[in-house]
Scaffold this motif. Sequence first.
Motif, PDB file in Angstrom:
ATOM      1  N   VAL A 149       0.841  -1.199   0.000  1.00  0.00           N
ATOM      2  CA  VAL A 149       0.000   0.000   0.000  1.00  0.00           C
ATOM      3  C   VAL A 149       0.878   1.252   0.000  1.00  0.00           C
ATOM      4  N   ILE A 150       1.924   1.246   0.791  1.00  0.00           N
ATOM      5  CA  ILE A 150       2.837   2.386   0.872  1.00  0.00           C
ATOM      6  C   ILE A 150       3.528   2.609  -0.477  1.00  0.00           C
ATOM      7  N   ALA A 151       4.019   1.541  -1.073  1.00  0.00           N
ATOM      8  CA  ALA A 151       4.690   1.653  -2.375  1.00  0.00           C
ATOM      9  C   ALA A 151       3.719   2.136  -3.445  1.00  0.00           C
ATOM     10  N   ARG A 152       2.517   1.591  -3.456  1.00  0.00           N
ATOM     11  CA  ARG A 152       1.503   1.987  -4.443  1.00  0.00           C
ATOM     12  C   ARG A 152       1.094   3.447  -4.267  1.00  0.00           C
ATOM     13  N   ALA A 153       0.975   3.909  -3.033  1.00  0.00           N
ATOM     14  CA  ALA A 153       0.605   5.312  -2.779  1.00  0.00           C
ATOM     15  C   ALA A 153       1.627   6.248  -3.412  1.00  0.00           C
ATOM     16  N   TYR A 154       2.898   5.887  -3.309  1.00  0.00           N
ATOM     17  CA  TYR A 154       3.940   6.720  -3.913  1.00  0.00           C
ATOM     18  C   TYR A 154       3.945   6.569  -5.430  1.00  0.00           C
ATOM     19  N   ASP A 155       3.913   5.337  -5.909  1.00  0.00           N
ATOM     20  CA  ASP A 155       3.972   5.094  -7.355  1.00  0.00           C
ATOM     21  C   ASP A 155       2.809   5.729  -8.104  1.00  0.00           C
ATOM     22  N   GLN A 156       1.604   5.628  -7.551  1.00  0.00           N
ATOM     23  CA  GLN A 156       0.411   6.077  -8.270  1.00  0.00           C
ATOM     24  C   GLN A 156      -0.002   7.512  -7.958  1.00  0.00           C
ATOM     25  N   HIS A 157       0.256   7.967  -6.726  1.00  0.00           N
ATOM     26  CA  HIS A 157      -0.278   9.268  -6.313  1.00  0.00           C
ATOM     27  C   HIS A 157       0.772  10.227  -5.760  1.00  0.00           C
ATOM     28  N   LYS A 158       2.026   9.791  -5.726  1.00  0.00           N
ATOM     29  CA  LYS A 158       3.114  10.584  -5.149  1.00  0.00           C
ATOM     30  C   LYS A 158       2.839  10.970  -3.699  1.00  0.00           C
ATOM     31  N   ILE A 159       2.092  10.095  -2.993  1.00  0.00           N
ATOM     32  CA  ILE A 159       1.882  10.249  -1.555  1.00  0.00           C
ATOM     33  C   ILE A 159       3.084   9.616  -0.871  1.00  0.00           C
ATOM     34  N   ARG A 160       3.764  10.402  -0.060  1.00  0.00           N
ATOM     35  CA  ARG A 160       4.972   9.927   0.616  1.00  0.00           C
ATOM     36  C   ARG A 160       4.618   9.568   2.050  1.00  0.00           C
ATOM     37  N   LEU A 161       4.845   8.317   2.370  1.00  0.00           N
ATOM     38  CA  LEU A 161       4.515   7.828   3.700  1.00  0.00           C
ATOM     39  C   LEU A 161       5.754   7.201   4.321  1.00  0.00           C
ATOM     40  N   VAL A 162       6.210   7.818   5.394  1.00  0.00           N
ATOM     41  CA  VAL A 162       7.370   7.329   6.133  1.00  0.00           C
ATOM     42  C   VAL A 162       6.851   6.565   7.348  1.00  0.00           C
ATOM     43  N   VAL A 163       7.432   5.403   7.603  1.00  0.00           N
ATOM     44  CA  VAL A 163       7.050   4.596   8.762  1.00  0.00           C
ATOM     45  C   VAL A 163       8.207   4.580   9.756  1.00  0.00           C
ATOM     46  N   LEU A 164       7.881   4.889  10.995  1.00  0.00           N
ATOM     47  CA  LEU A 164       8.843   4.782  12.094  1.00  0.00           C
ATOM     48  C   LEU A 164       8.287   3.787  13.100  1.00  0.00           C
ATOM     49  N   ASP A 165       9.136   2.894  13.597  1.00  0.00           N
ATOM     50  CA  ASP A 165       8.695   1.976  14.646  1.00  0.00           C
ATOM     51  C   ASP A 165       9.367   2.357  15.971  1.00  0.00           C
ATOM     52  N   ARG A 166       9.066   1.614  16.989  1.00  0.00           N
ATOM     53  CA  ARG A 166       9.584   1.927  18.319  1.00  0.00           C
ATOM     54  C   ARG A 166      11.108   1.914  18.344  1.00  0.00           C
ATOM     55  N   ALA A 167      11.714   0.932  17.693  1.00  0.00           N
ATOM     56  CA  ALA A 167      13.182   0.846  17.672  1.00  0.00           C
ATOM     57  C   ALA A 167      13.789   2.092  17.025  1.00  0.00           C
ATOM     58  N   ASP A 168      13.148   2.598  15.977  1.00  0.00           N
ATOM     59  CA  ASP A 168      13.636   3.831  15.335  1.00  0.00           C
ATOM     60  C   ASP A 168      13.650   4.984  16.330  1.00  0.00           C
ATOM     61  N   ILE A 169      12.552   5.150  17.033  1.00  0.00           N
ATOM     62  CA  ILE A 169      12.431   6.268  17.977  1.00  0.00           C
ATOM     63  C   ILE A 169      13.402   6.099  19.142  1.00  0.00           C
ATOM     64  N   GLU A 170      13.498   4.892  19.675  1.00  0.00           N
ATOM     65  CA  GLU A 170      14.391   4.671  20.818  1.00  0.00           C
ATOM     66  C   GLU A 170      15.861   4.820  20.457  1.00  0.00           C
ATOM     67  N   ALA A 171      16.207   4.670  19.188  1.00  0.00           N
ATOM     68  CA  ALA A 171      17.608   4.791  18.759  1.00  0.00           C
ATOM     69  C   ALA A 171      18.061   6.241  18.643  1.00  0.00           C
ATOM     70  N   VAL A 172      17.131   7.169  18.578  1.00  0.00           N
ATOM     71  CA  VAL A 172      17.462   8.585  18.372  1.00  0.00           C
ATOM     72  C   VAL A 172      17.978   9.215  19.658  1.00  0.00           C
ATOM     73  N   ARG A 173      19.044   9.972  19.516  1.00  0.00           N
ATOM     74  CA  ARG A 173      19.641  10.671  20.657  1.00  0.00           C
ATOM     75  C   ARG A 173      19.749  12.174  20.441  1.00  0.00           C
ATOM     76  N   SER A 174      19.404  12.644  19.225  1.00  0.00           N
ATOM     77  CA  SER A 174      19.517  14.080  18.941  1.00  0.00           C
ATOM     78  C   SER A 174      18.611  14.446  17.767  1.00  0.00           C
ATOM     79  N   SER A 175      18.383  15.734  17.603  1.00  0.00           N
ATOM     80  CA  SER A 175      17.592  16.185  16.449  1.00  0.00           C
ATOM     81  C   SER A 175      18.320  15.865  15.149  1.00  0.00           C
ATOM     82  N   GLN A 176      19.647  15.824  15.192  1.00  0.00           N
ATOM     83  CA  GLN A 176      20.411  15.453  13.995  1.00  0.00           C
ATOM     84  C   GLN A 176      20.122  14.004  13.600  1.00  0.00           C
TER      85      GLN A 176
END
Length: 182
Positions: A135-162
């Motif tokens: 669904v995410i790939a199709r949204a971009y391919d067909q409608h140029k809707i950009r959908l970024v997915v972040l999971d818990r591990a992504d958020i917990e790995a962040v230590r700065s705005s950079q």
Amino acid sequence: MACDKMAGFPHGRIRRAFALGDADATALGKGYALESIVRDFFCAVPGVEILEQNAMDADGSIEVDVLVYIASGSPIQFLSEFVVIEAKNWAVPVGSQVVSGFVNKIQSMGLTTGILVATSGVTGNAESRSRARAVIARAYDQHKIRLVVLDRADIEAVRSSQDITQMMRRAWGRLIMRNPLS
């Protein structure tokens, strides 16, 4: 609803909010915990402002977890000026029906960019682009809707705005290369 700009990245507040969400037995409590995490997470980036949280549109047909404004000059301005964020603090991956609904919400709001913060990720296989990933790939391919997915591990790995900026740039690059979730 201005961001509470604090010194340093709010890793401790985010960790505590995850713990509160984990301890809460209700879907509502878990949802509010993740929405506070999303707010703190994105407010740590310069030039980001929370416009709405837990809001309905004028006719009551679209519920928004978080709507952010990203100012010109922000290190994540490449995303879009306005970005809608959906927060799902679920024990299971988010499926294709929910992702399709989020894509429709983005389109209905006249936007092109959304961020799905799904603590357990989304269903499907990155290589074969199946289920929610399809669904995410199709949204971009067909409608140029950009959908970024972040999971818990992504958020917990962040230590700065950079770290957030780098994470968003990598996700953006994967979308451009038609590999949204590798």
